[in-house]
Design a protein around this motif. Structure first.
Motif, mmCIF file in Angstrom:
data_model
loop_
_atom_site.group_PDB
_atom_site.id
_atom_site.type_symbol
_atom_site.label_atom_id
_atom_site.label_comp_id
_atom_site.label_asym_id
_atom_site.label_seq_id
_atom_site.Cartn_x
_atom_site.Cartn_y
_atom_site.Cartn_z
ATOM 1 N N PHE A 57 0.836 -1.200 0.000
ATOM 2 C CA PHE A 57 0.000 0.000 0.000
ATOM 3 C C PHE A 57 0.873 1.253 0.000
ATOM 4 N N ALA A 60 2.662 1.742 -3.302
ATOM 5 C CA ALA A 60 1.811 2.221 -4.385
ATOM 6 C C ALA A 60 1.519 3.702 -4.213
ATOM 7 N N ILE B 226 -5.352 -1.155 -4.283
ATOM 8 C CA ILE B 226 -4.980 0.199 -3.874
ATOM 9 C C ILE B 226 -6.143 1.152 -4.038
ATOM 10 N N MET B 229 -8.782 0.473 -1.500
ATOM 11 C CA MET B 229 -8.270 0.827 -0.172
ATOM 12 C C MET B 229 -8.259 2.345 0.028
ATOM 13 N N LEU B 230 -7.767 3.085 -0.986
ATOM 14 C CA LEU B 230 -7.706 4.543 -0.849
ATOM 15 C C LEU B 230 -9.099 5.130 -0.755
ATOM 16 N N VAL B 233 -10.259 4.479 2.742
ATOM 17 C CA VAL B 233 -9.587 5.296 3.759
ATOM 18 C C VAL B 233 -10.092 6.732 3.713
#
Lengths: 84, 243
Positions: A57, A60, B226, B229-230, B233
């Motif tokens: 993570f 990236a 990613i 996840m972003l 978040v």
């Protein structure tokens, strides 16, 4: 007129190459993160899964500056705004 | 060198012609694939004697809901369908490059779409939780003269999300195209003097497959993870008051 366009094209190709120098930063950063992750796995092998996903993570996210360089290079090569 | 943007396949003759690019068409294929898979996984469920298919479906759903719960908290579980849709669309789009289709995520329009959804969700939850005045006041913190920087950092989020996903997939497409071109040239140099066999780019077999394990499979998984996840978040922290 042709001379001008030739100069612009050549300069764009050089600029695309130069913009990929931006790849140095993420390379160093990701290498550092991977090294730290290897240390962390060595210290706590049972937390390998968490460490790996956190590292990927972070890598990236750290990559984005390199990606900006790549986008600039691709704009210069494939969708050059300077050449009509 | 064979590196191109998405081509326009045909036009829908409404409102002066809506161009349908490869991106949109392959996106439809991906959506159809996801729908079919979900339909077959969700049929004939039973509590007493679950079939193998049902166990796979439960495992997928439980993994995803565990991820969402860990990242966003129990009260934000209503995001689970959106995150699941985002993840599956992103990963199947990127993996469709393996079938020779042009990956929809290799087009900046798709990833800007993902990023704009996240951006508007963030702003919506900020306004909902703080009120319009509180939302506007949030830009002047901690000091008033930092307002332009706060606005820029708010706008930079979706831009970096979109460019990250697009850049990773598109760089895979570009590098694969360059390697195919280079291998064609190389095999011409090596065996070009033989009349018939020389015209076959024999070096193109093998090596691109190894590279596509990294550029297509690994990057696809990573970027889908990613971007979801972003999104989780950012949206989760905007909706923190709900937790």
């Amino acid at each position: 007129m042709e001379m001008t366009e030739a100069i612009v094209r050549a300069a764009s190709a050089v600029g695309a190459g130069l913009s990929m120098i931006a790849g140095i930063g993420p390379g160093i950063g990701q290498g550092y993160a991977a090294g730290k992750a290897a240390e962390a796995v060595g210290r706590q092998p049972e937390a390998k899964g968490d460490i790996t996903s956190t590292m990927l993570f972070g890598c990236a996210v750290a990559e984005s500056t390199g990606i900006y360089g790549l986008v600039v290079a691709m704009i210069l090569l494939f969708a050059n705004p300077l050449i009509k | 060198m064979n590196v191109k943007g998405p081509e326009i396949l045909f036009e829908i003759p409404v409102l002066g012609g809506i161009p349908i690019t490869e991106t949109i068409f392959n996106g439809w294929l991906v959506v159809a694939a996801i729908s079919i898979v979900c339909f077959f996984l969700g049929r004939n469920l039973s509590v007493r004697n679950p079939s193998k298919r049902q166990i796979v479906a439960e495992k997928l759903v439980l993994t995803l809901s565990g991820l969402v719960e860990n990242t966003m908290g129990k009260n934000n579980m209503f995001f689970l369908p959106y995150i699941g849709a985002l993840f599956s669309y992103s990963i199947l789009s990127s993996l469709s490059g393996l079938l020779g289709l042009r990956a929809p995520t290799g087009d900046i329009n798709t990833t800007v779409g993902f990023a704009l959804i996240a951006f508007f969700l963030i702003q919506f939850f900020n306004i909902k939780n703080k009120g319009v005045l509180g939302w506007l006041k949030g830009f002047t913190e901690p000091v008033a003269f930092l307002t332009p920087l706060n606005i820029i950092s708010e706008i930079a989020n979706p831009i970096s999300m979109a460019f990250r996903h697009f850049g990773n997939i598109a760089s895979g497409i570009v590098i694969t195209g360059l390697i195919y071109g280079a291998l064609a040239g190389l095999s011409k140099v090596v065996l070009g003097w033989i009349p018939v066999i020389g015209s076959i780019p024999f070096l193109q077999a093998g090596l691109p497959a190894i590279l596509s394990i990294y550029f297509d499979v690994f990057t696809s998984f990573l970027q889908a993870y990613i971007i979801s996840m972003l999104t989780m978040v950012y949206v989760g922290s905007a909706n923190e008051a709900n937790q």
